[in-house]
Scaffold this motif. Structure first.
Motif, short mmCIF file in Angstrom:
data_model
loop_
_atom_site.label_atom_id
_atom_site.label_comp_id
_atom_site.label_asym_id
_atom_site.label_seq_id
_atom_site.Cartn_x
_atom_site.Cartn_y
_atom_site.Cartn_z
N GLY A 34 0.79 -1.23 0.00
CA GLY A 34 0.00 0.00 0.00
C GLY A 34 0.82 1.28 0.00
N ALA A 35 2.13 1.17 -0.06
CA ALA A 35 3.00 2.35 -0.04
C ALA A 35 4.06 2.22 -1.12
CB ALA A 35 3.67 2.50 1.33
N ASP A 36 4.77 3.31 -1.34
CA ASP A 36 5.95 3.25 -2.20
C ASP A 36 7.08 4.00 -1.49
OD1 ASP A 36 5.58 6.02 -2.76
OD2 ASP A 36 4.37 5.55 -4.51
N PHE A 37 8.27 3.97 -2.06
CA PHE A 37 9.40 4.57 -1.37
C PHE A 37 9.30 6.10 -1.29
CE2 PHE A 37 11.08 0.35 -2.01
CZ PHE A 37 11.68 0.13 -0.78
N ASN A 38 8.56 6.72 -2.20
CA ASN A 38 8.33 8.15 -2.09
C ASN A 38 7.51 8.45 -0.83
OD1 ASN A 38 8.37 10.93 -3.08
ND2 ASN A 38 6.18 10.60 -3.45
N ASP A 39 6.48 7.63 -0.56
CA ASP A 39 5.70 7.80 0.66
C ASP A 39 6.60 7.71 1.89
OD1 ASP A 39 3.37 7.88 -0.90
OD2 ASP A 39 3.01 5.72 -0.65
#
Length: 58
Positions: free
Chosen positions: A41-46
């Motif tokens: 549900g997330a990415d590294f930008n988050d």
């Protein structure tokens, strides 16, 4: 070493398959390579934005 970052808010099966394909390509070329997946549900930008918020001086 190359680290390939996987998006946790994309289709997990397809994402992992594509990253593994890329990892093998790097290793066949003689390079060390690893895959790191973001939490579901997330990415590294988050993750980077959340970390930056903790270090922001009010």
């Amino acid at each position: 070493m190359t680290v390939i970052l996987g998006d946790g808010d994309s289709d997990p099966f397809v994402t992992r398959a594509r990253l593994e394909c890329a990892r093998r390509r790097f290793e066949r070329a003689g390079r060390r390579c690893a895959v790191a997946m973001a939490p579901p549900g997330a990415d590294f930008n988050d993750l980077a934005r959340k970390a930056a918020e903790r270090w922001t001086i009010p």
